[in-house]
Design a protein around this motif. Structure first.
Motif, PDB file in Angstrom:
ATOM      1  N   PHE A 138      -4.643  26.655  -2.395  1.00 21.06           N
ATOM      2  CA  PHE A 138      -5.822  27.198  -1.723  1.00 21.06           C
ATOM      3  C   PHE A 138      -5.610  28.695  -1.532  1.00 21.06           C
ATOM      4  O   PHE A 138      -4.701  29.116  -0.816  1.00 21.06           O
ATOM      5  N   ALA A 139      -6.446  29.475  -2.213  1.00 21.95           N
ATOM      6  CA  ALA A 139      -6.221  30.922  -2.294  1.00 21.95           C
ATOM      7  C   ALA A 139      -7.259  31.715  -1.518  1.00 21.95           C
ATOM      8  O   ALA A 139      -8.413  31.292  -1.387  1.00 21.95           O
ATOM      9  N   VAL A 155      -0.889  20.959  -0.005  1.00 23.79           N
ATOM     10  CA  VAL A 155      -1.559  22.256  -0.173  1.00 23.79           C
ATOM     11  C   VAL A 155      -0.578  23.421  -0.057  1.00 23.79           C
ATOM     12  O   VAL A 155       0.306  23.410   0.799  1.00 23.79           O
ATOM     13  N   SER A 156      -0.724  24.400  -0.950  1.00 24.00           N
ATOM     14  CA  SER A 156       0.063  25.642  -0.893  1.00 24.00           C
ATOM     15  C   SER A 156      -0.908  26.811  -0.826  1.00 24.00           C
ATOM     16  O   SER A 156      -1.918  26.824  -1.530  1.00 24.00           O
ATOM     17  N   ARG A 157      -0.576  27.809  -0.009  1.00 27.64           N
ATOM     18  CA  ARG A 157      -1.462  28.968   0.128  1.00 27.64           C
ATOM     19  C   ARG A 157      -1.047  30.099  -0.812  1.00 27.64           C
ATOM     20  O   ARG A 157       0.141  30.302  -1.071  1.00 27.64           O
ATOM     21  N   LEU A 158      -2.079  30.805  -1.283  1.00 28.87           N
ATOM     22  CA  LEU A 158      -1.855  31.912  -2.221  1.00 28.87           C
ATOM     23  C   LEU A 158      -2.728  33.099  -1.803  1.00 28.87           C
ATOM     24  O   LEU A 158      -3.932  32.944  -1.582  1.00 28.87           O
ATOM     25  N   PHE A 159      -2.090  34.274  -1.671  1.00 28.78           N
ATOM     26  CA  PHE A 159      -2.814  35.525  -1.396  1.00 28.78           C
ATOM     27  C   PHE A 159      -2.443  36.515  -2.491  1.00 28.78           C
ATOM     28  O   PHE A 159      -1.581  36.229  -3.321  1.00 28.78           O
ATOM     29  N   THR A 160      -3.068  37.681  -2.510  1.00 32.29           N
ATOM     30  CA  THR A 160      -2.761  38.612  -3.608  1.00 32.29           C
ATOM     31  C   THR A 160      -1.353  39.198  -3.469  1.00 32.29           C
ATOM     32  O   THR A 160      -0.757  39.616  -4.454  1.00 32.29           O
ATOM     33  N   ASP A 161      -0.807  39.232  -2.237  1.00 31.93           N
ATOM     34  CA  ASP A 161       0.516  39.848  -2.064  1.00 31.93           C
ATOM     35  C   ASP A 161       1.639  38.838  -1.858  1.00 31.93           C
ATOM     36  O   ASP A 161       2.774  39.083  -2.234  1.00 31.93           O
ATOM     37  N   ILE A 162       1.335  37.679  -1.261  1.00 27.79           N
ATOM     38  CA  ILE A 162       2.388  36.683  -1.019  1.00 27.79           C
ATOM     39  C   ILE A 162       1.840  35.278  -1.269  1.00 27.79           C
ATOM     40  O   ILE A 162       0.625  35.077  -1.342  1.00 27.79           O
ATOM     41  N   HIS A 163       2.751  34.317  -1.367  1.00 31.88           N
ATOM     42  CA  HIS A 163       2.297  32.920  -1.499  1.00 31.88           C
ATOM     43  C   HIS A 163       3.397  31.983  -1.041  1.00 31.88           C
ATOM     44  O   HIS A 163       4.571  32.355  -0.969  1.00 31.88           O
ATOM     45  N   GLU A 164       2.993  30.751  -0.732  1.00 35.06           N
ATOM     46  CA  GLU A 164       3.967  29.697  -0.444  1.00 35.06           C
ATOM     47  C   GLU A 164       4.479  29.185  -1.789  1.00 35.06           C
ATOM     48  O   GLU A 164       3.986  29.604  -2.838  1.00 35.06           O
ATOM     49  N   GLN A 165       5.447  28.280  -1.762  1.00 33.69           N
ATOM     50  CA  GLN A 165       5.932  27.728  -3.031  1.00 33.69           C
ATOM     51  C   GLN A 165       4.789  26.972  -3.711  1.00 33.69           C
ATOM     52  O   GLN A 165       4.170  26.095  -3.111  1.00 33.69           O
ATOM     53  N   LEU A 166       4.487  27.357  -4.957  1.00 30.87           N
ATOM     54  CA  LEU A 166       3.323  26.786  -5.641  1.00 30.87           C
ATOM     55  C   LEU A 166       3.737  25.619  -6.532  1.00 30.87           C
ATOM     56  O   LEU A 166       4.821  25.636  -7.130  1.00 30.87           O
ATOM     57  N   ARG A 209       3.993  23.373  -9.821  1.00 32.71           N
ATOM     58  CA  ARG A 209       4.023  23.765 -11.241  1.00 32.71           C
ATOM     59  C   ARG A 209       2.727  23.374 -11.947  1.00 32.71           C
ATOM     60  O   ARG A 209       2.223  24.084 -12.793  1.00 32.71           O
ATOM     61  N   GLN A 210       2.199  22.209 -11.577  1.00 30.17           N
ATOM     62  CA  GLN A 210       0.953  21.751 -12.205  1.00 30.17           C
ATOM     63  C   GLN A 210      -0.076  21.383 -11.151  1.00 30.17           C
ATOM     64  O   GLN A 210      -0.292  20.202 -10.869  1.00 30.17           O
ATOM     65  N   PRO A 211      -0.730  22.377 -10.581  1.00 26.84           N
ATOM     66  CA  PRO A 211      -1.753  22.064  -9.572  1.00 26.84           C
ATOM     67  C   PRO A 211      -2.912  21.318 -10.230  1.00 26.84           C
ATOM     68  O   PRO A 211      -3.234  21.570 -11.385  1.00 26.84           O
ATOM     69  N   GLU A 212      -3.534  20.414  -9.493  1.00 30.42           N
ATOM     70  CA  GLU A 212      -4.711  19.711 -10.027  1.00 30.42           C
ATOM     71  C   GLU A 212      -6.000  20.385  -9.566  1.00 30.42           C
ATOM     72  O   GLU A 212      -7.030  20.281 -10.210  1.00 30.42           O
ATOM     73  N   ILE A 213      -5.920  21.045  -8.415  1.00 29.21           N
ATOM     74  CA  ILE A 213      -7.092  21.741  -7.869  1.00 29.21           C
ATOM     75  C   ILE A 213      -6.648  23.121  -7.383  1.00 29.21           C
ATOM     76  O   ILE A 213      -5.609  23.238  -6.726  1.00 29.21           O
ATOM     77  N   VAL A 214      -7.434  24.147  -7.727  1.00 30.25           N
ATOM     78  CA  VAL A 214      -7.185  25.494  -7.189  1.00 30.25           C
ATOM     79  C   VAL A 214      -8.492  25.960  -6.547  1.00 30.25           C
ATOM     80  O   VAL A 214      -9.545  25.975  -7.200  1.00 30.25           O
ATOM     81  N   GLY A 215      -8.425  26.292  -5.254  1.00 30.98           N
ATOM     82  CA  GLY A 215      -9.642  26.678  -4.539  1.00 30.98           C
ATOM     83  C   GLY A 215      -9.578  28.104  -4.033  1.00 30.98           C
ATOM     84  O   GLY A 215      -8.489  28.628  -3.777  1.00 30.98           O
ATOM     85  N   PHE A 216     -10.748  28.734  -3.906  1.00 32.27           N
ATOM     86  CA  PHE A 216     -10.849  30.100  -3.385  1.00 32.27           C
ATOM     87  C   PHE A 216     -11.887  30.142  -2.272  1.00 32.27           C
ATOM     88  O   PHE A 216     -12.978  29.587  -2.414  1.00 32.27           O
ATOM     89  N   GLY A 274     -14.754  27.042  -5.613  1.00 34.26           N
ATOM     90  CA  GLY A 274     -14.929  28.175  -4.700  1.00 34.26           C
ATOM     91  C   GLY A 274     -15.898  27.802  -3.600  1.00 34.26           C
ATOM     92  O   GLY A 274     -16.765  26.945  -3.773  1.00 34.26           O
ATOM     93  N   GLY A 275     -15.739  28.448  -2.453  1.00 31.22           N
ATOM     94  CA  GLY A 275     -16.662  28.255  -1.338  1.00 31.22           C
ATOM     95  C   GLY A 275     -16.665  29.510  -0.485  1.00 31.22           C
ATOM     96  O   GLY A 275     -15.992  30.486  -0.807  1.00 31.22           O
TER      97      GLY A 275
END
Length: 548
Positions: free
Chosen positions: A27-28, A57-68, A70-77, A113-114
């Motif tokens: 979730f980005a 769920v793992s969080r992703l930002f442009t500068d940092i992220h949690e451990q992601l 390897r094969q996510p099934e869903i990526v949300g923004f 996206g939402g």
């Protein structure tokens, strides 16, 4: 670095340990951590996912992220700001995911996206997403995950077909857009098969328990703030206002069932409280809420309130805020002209604005910020003069109060009665004129960039053809010059900048979002448009270009 940022977080919910077979989700937020973690919408969706045992769920930002995974099934923004689309494309590439939905195959995750930008008008960004969630996340998110679980092992096409059956879930690839000409208006928008709904209805959560922060951290843009949503939408319905029209009906959080328990929870971990909503002071029990926050046990609490309605600014409100470390209040007045206020349905008189300033000063506040707008449909030279006169009389009535006048340019927004109007070409000159007349009065005039308003209007009224433009401008930079350069390169393939930004559209034409249903049907928006134009000096039979 990353671990210390996440370590500083104080969670107000308990994450669940995911099942072994949980769906790996990223979730980005397409911006830096400090910006993303300050978004209440992002916080709430992340917490909802983290409390499910069927999701990892793992969080992703442009500068940092949690451990992601390897094969996510869903990526949300979650998208709160239009120009963050550049970061979405960059983040997809960093994950080795094609940026266009039609290039992805069964090995790629579903990209959803939402957020407010996509709920308003997803079309300029539609080609980058497999799935778009329209409306409030409360029910939508859970329904999305449950439907995905049913088709988790199916082909991508089967998954998308199933997800499109969920109310509020929009799958852009299942709709075909036809144009009159390559660079002309939209001719039709139709589902590619009878199984796909012809219209997607934005989802509205109707409960009286609204959102509150799920995390508090000193690393947020608003340091250590705990946010509580007091109201959702706005009952005023100013004709240009997306925050009102798109999110109707006006909903209020229950004082005993939602607000007080939420505030008590938050003030155990921080002493900074933010009350959010487009019209916070119109909560029916706002006076009781203020009394509650005014208790001596909360004397060290620093309180900030989103924009308040002018005629609710009492001396008591000003005193409470002044005691709670707030120095100024923000009110939206739009204009000093009675005629313009009738056009936009702003139920407000100058004497109420002057009284608000007097009350703010009497209660111990040192500043008042007013928000105005130029280029409102129907605006003439005397309307600007009326705004200057209003600011002068406020200054006279409340001497010593620091006055700031923030001013933007009218930008048409989808799902509002003013969606058919273009941006007034004279707006930039009008901003300069106000600057010239207000500065010498000792009023701090802060205009919003006119160029940014043009880009906003482009994305606000754009259709799918803009995806080509967005890919080009990404390489050119995000200035208006870059957009103009990209339009030049695509001449003949898409309409010109003028068509999207300045042209008054006919009320008969198909709008890029006509297959996406907001809170009100088009017939109601047209009634509200008629009501607005009846106050114009020369009432147009149909929409004539304002700017010609």
């Amino acid at each position: 670095m990353t671990s210390s940022v996440f370590a500083a977080e104080r969670l107000l919910f308990t994450p669940t340990t995911p099942d072994t077979n949980a769906i790996p989700v990223i979730f980005a937020f397409p911006n830096e951590y400090t910006v993303g973690i300050t978004s209440l919408g992002y916080q709430v969706v992340w917490a909802n996912l983290a409390m499910r045992d069927d999701v990892q769920v793992s969080r992703l930002f442009t500068d940092i992220h949690e451990q992601l995974p390897r094969q996510p099934e869903i990526v949300g923004f979650s998208i709160s700001w239009e120009l963050d689309y550049v970061n979405i494309l960059n983040l997809l590439e960093s994950l080795d995911i094609p940026i266009r939905a039609n290039i992805r195959d069964d090995t790629h995750p579903i990209i959803f996206g939402g957020g407010p930008v996509l709920t308003a008008n997803p079309e300029p960004f539609a080609d980058f997403f497999d799935v778009i969630l329209l409306g409030d996340g409360e029910n939508l998110l859970g329904n999305f995950i449950e439907a995905y679980k049913e088709v988790r092992n199916a082909s991508r096409q089967t998954q998308l077909q199933r997800l499109a059956q969920v109310p509020g879930i929009y799958v852009p690839s299942l709709y075909e857009v036809e144009y009159h000409t390559q660079d002309g208006e939209v001719k039709s928008i139709k589902p590619i098969s009878s199984e796909v709904p012809a219209v997607v209805q934005k989802q509205t959560y109707r409960g009286n328990i609204l959102s509150a922060s799920t995390v508090v951290t000193e690393k947020a843009a608003w340091e250590n703030i705990y946010m509580v949503e007091v109201v959702r939408s706005c009952p005023e319905m100013c004709r240009f206002c997306l925050a009102s029209y798109l999110t109707l009906p006006f909903r209020t959080a229950s004082l005993e069932g939602s607000l007080i328990p939420a505030i008590e929870r938050g003030l155990e971990v921080t002493n900074r409280l933010g009350l959010l909503g487009a019209s916070v002071t119109q909560h029916p029990e706002f006076a009781e809420l203020l009394d509650y926050i005014s208790q001596p046990k909360y004397d060290d609490v620093r309180l900030s309130i989103a924009s308040v309605r002018t005629n609710t600014v009492t001396v008591q409100l000003a005193e409470t805020l002044a005691k709670r470390d707030t120095r100024s209040l923000t009110i939206a007045v739009e204009s000093g002209s009675d005629k313009l206020r009738q056009i936009i349905n702003k139920k407000l008189q100058n004497d109420e604005i002057i009284q608000a300033a007097i009350n703010a000063k009497a209660g111990g506040l040192t500043g008042l910020k007013l928000y105005g707008m130029v280029g409102i449909p129907g605006e003439e030279a005397e309307d600007l003069a009326a705004t200057v006169a209003m600011m002068r009389s406020i200054k006279k009535a409340a001497p010593g109060l620091r006055l700031t006048f923030g001013c933007s340019t009218f930008v048409p927004k989808s799902h509002t009665p003013f969606q058919w109007f273009g941006v007034n070409r004279q707006a930039e000159k009008r901003l300069q004129l106000l600057q010239k007349q207000l500065k010498p009065q000792g009023i701090d005039f802060r205009p919003e960039s006119y160029n940014w308003s043009i880009i906003q209007a482009l994305l606000s009224r754009g259709d799918r053809r803009l995806s080509q433009l967005l890919e080009l401008t990404r390489d050119f930079g995000d200035s208006l010059g870059s957009y103009k350069r990209a339009f030049k390169q695509l001449k003949g393939q898409i309409p010109d900048l003028d068509f999207y930004v300045h042209t008054n559209w006919s009320t008969a034409q198909v709008l890029p979002w006509s297959h996406l249903q907001g809170a009100l049907p088009q017939s109601t928006l047209l009634k509200h448009l008629d009501e607005a134009t009846s106050h114009f000096r020369s009432s147009p039979k149909e929409l004539q270009p304002l700017n010609s």
